[in-house]
Write an enzyme that holds these catalytic residues in place. Structure first.
Site, PDB file in Angstrom:
ATOM      1  N   SER A 192       0.853  -1.192   0.000  1.00 55.18           N
ATOM      2  CA  SER A 192       0.000   0.000   0.000  1.00 55.18           C
ATOM      3  C   SER A 192       0.888   1.241   0.000  1.00 55.18           C
ATOM      4  CB  SER A 192      -0.899   0.010   1.228  1.00 55.18           C
ATOM      5  OG  SER A 192      -0.116   0.320   2.366  1.00 55.18           O
ATOM      6  N   LYS A 193       0.236   2.386  -0.062  1.00 52.32           N
ATOM      7  CA  LYS A 193       0.958   3.664  -0.128  1.00 52.32           C
ATOM      8  C   LYS A 193       1.985   3.796   0.977  1.00 52.32           C
ATOM      9  CE  LYS A 193      -1.247   6.866  -2.978  1.00 52.32           C
ATOM     10  NZ  LYS A 193      -2.676   6.813  -3.189  1.00 52.32           N
ATOM     11  N   ARG A 194       1.656   3.175   2.124  1.00 49.34           N
ATOM     12  CA  ARG A 194       2.578   3.338   3.239  1.00 49.34           C
ATOM     13  C   ARG A 194       3.941   2.708   2.948  1.00 49.34           C
ATOM     14  NH1 ARG A 194       1.819  -1.252   6.469  1.00 49.34           N
ATOM     15  NH2 ARG A 194       0.103  -1.982   5.200  1.00 49.34           N
ATOM     16  N   HIS A 195       4.031   1.861   1.936  1.00 48.80           N
ATOM     17  CA  HIS A 195       5.330   1.287   1.578  1.00 48.80           C
ATOM     18  C   HIS A 195       6.066   2.128   0.537  1.00 48.80           C
ATOM     19  CE1 HIS A 195       3.034  -2.409   2.829  1.00 48.80           C
ATOM     20  NE2 HIS A 195       4.039  -2.345   3.673  1.00 48.80           N
ATOM     21  N   GLY A 196       5.541   3.304   0.264  1.00 52.08           N
ATOM     22  CA  GLY A 196       6.161   4.136  -0.780  1.00 52.08           C
ATOM     23  C   GLY A 196       5.197   4.222  -1.942  1.00 52.08           C
TER      24      GLY A 196
END
Ligand code: GLU
Length: 469
Positions: free
Chosen positions: A249-253
């Site tokens: 997800s976005k939290r991984h970049g």
């Protein structure tokens, strides 16, 4: 499988244009593309845009841009499902006529009640077959003014199975499958149905897609069988997990492929990295697009989820940066320098690339490094001057300026020899001279080799800057 018994491999990538092309989608596309290329087959691009609420022209463009960036050119298409409505209606009419589909007049509320009853009886919630024609069965009277949906008459017994190219044999009991709606009350065909008609019409031989579609596959197989179509081989690619093992997800970049273009990853590096994510050829980590195509074999796709590893991607990208000729790098980096208000022409950018490429993992880092030469002169900040440009250091800098000014040739090796002689004569270690020179000539303390930097900046600029100290 060999090329000889699959003379006309046809694969497709069938994204729904509801957002950017994410990493998982790009990798699925890459596998489909490589498979077709490997067998000298055809790669089809099909835009599944029937979800009118979520599909946008911008998302279509984002998909096309990402595919162009990664150089996965389709041989056929893009085809748009919305342009194929007449064909879907024609097939539905044919299925109604041959009895493989039927009109169902149950209202949504009635269907919900059927599901509720099934749930209460401890069964899987499902449509109960009220309108399903059976020999000898009398159907309820057709309600006036009601608009029916069309349902597929799914086999009630037996199993639907396939030998998945990636996951191996998979089967579903037909009793688990509902009589799927293939056209809504307003006549629009549904997703699973359109996919089948398209794969059939487009003569797709190998469907490679994300494993979120495994549950759709038995339904699609049954519909295709009812149509008398030849089944493609299916291969379901496991998902990509984030570095922490959770869903990506976005939290991984960045999750959009084009974000990586923006961040300065080379398309070739991205292709190499994505290809290795869930596919392997022995221990090979770095390979060209051509090698990937040559080696690609879906049997070497992993059954388990792949894990996104940004460090490895950087390592791969750094490799491709090192391999790219300096001139090409300069052309790629110049627009980034301009975007940072720098002047690419301020330096021999090609030579600067040679100096910086070994220490840069992305084009963005290369551009940042090149700003050392391309940004308009900024005096070093006071604290840095006070720390580095001591009285003693200023004397050394001005001696260097004087002697450098007298050099017959302004070359890296001449500058290097001058620095070495001065260190020897004064009994000093490198940082004692190199750091004041860096600060005086570039405004910063850390740069690549000082003699290389001074050489690139050029005699005039260096002498002018050193003269200000
Ligand atoms: N349109 C589907 C998606 O974006 C893919 C369908 C398929 O590959 O069969 O997930």
């Amino acid at each position: 499988m060999t090329a000889s018994n699959t003379p006309a491999v046809r694969t497709r990538f069938a994204p729904s244009p509801t957002g950017y092309l994410h990493l998982g989608g790009a990798r699925t596309a890459l596998f489909s593309w490589a498979f077709a290329r490997h067998y000298g087959g055809t790669f089809v691009l099909r835009i599944e845009d029937t979800d009118l609420e979520r599909s946008t022209p911008e998302a279509v463009q984002a998909i096309l841009d990402a595919m162009a960036w990664l150089d996965m050119t389709p041989d056929e298409g893009p085809f748009y499902q919305m342009q194929r409505m007449d064909r879907y209606r024609e097939v539905i009419a044919r299925m109604l006529a041959d009895g493989s589909a039927y009109h169902c007049y149950s209202t949504p509320a009635e269907v919900e009640a059927m599901r509720e009853r099934a749930r209460a009886a401890g069964q899987k919630p499902r449509y109960d077959g009220t309108w399903r024609p059976e020999p000898g069965k009398t159907l309820p009277p057709i309600p006036t003014q009601a608009q029916p949906v069309v349902r597929f008459r799914c086999p009630l017994e037996g199993v639907t199975s396939w030998d998945d190219l990636i996951k191996g044999p998979i089967s579903f009991d037909n009793s688990e499958l509902d009589d799927l709606i293939i056209a809504r009350a307003d006549g629009t065909p549904t997703y699973n149905f359109c996919v089948v008609v398209d794969d059939w019409d487009m003569r797709i031989t190998h469907v490679i897609r994300g494993d979120d579609h495994v549950n759709n596959t038995p339904r699609q197989i049954n519909i295709l069988r009812a149509l008398g179509g030849e089944l493609p081989r299916y291969g379901h690619v496991p998902m990509i997990l984030g570095p922490d093992g959770q869903k990506m997800s976005k939290r991984h970049g960045a999750v959009s492929v084009m974000e990586y273009d923006k961040a300065g990853y080379l398309a070739e590096a991205m292709v190499n990295y994505l290809a290795r994510l869930g596919w392997s050829h022995g221990d090979d980590e770095l390979f060209s697009r051509e090698q990937f195509v040559e080696w690609f074999d879906p049997r070497h796709l992993s059954k388990s989820a792949a894990q996104w590893d940004p460090k490895k991607l950087n390592w791969v990208n750094a490799h491709y940066i090192r391999e790219t000729p300096n001139k090409e790098l300069a052309a790629l980096v110049a627009p980034r320098i301009i975007a940072s208000q720098g002047v690419p022409e301020a330096v021999d950018l090609t030579a600067a690339m040679g100096l910086l490429k070994d220490r840069s993992e992305t084009l963005e880092q290369l551009a940042d490094g090149a700003m050392l030469f391309c940004r308009p002169w900024q005096a070093p900040d006071e604290a840095l001057c006070a720390e580095v440009l001591t009285d003693e250091a200023r004397v050394l800098v001005s001696e260097f300026a004087q002697r450098a000014g007298a050099l017959p040739d302004w070359t890296e090796s001449a500058l290097d020899s001058l620095i070495k002689s001065m260190l020897q004569e004064h009994g000093l270690k490198m940082p004692k001279l190199a750091i004041p020179l860096r600060v005086a000539a570039t405004g910063v303390k850390h740069t690549p080799s000082i003699s290389a930097v001074l050489n690139l900046l050029g005699r005039e600029t260096v002498l002018e800057r050193l003269g200000r100290v």
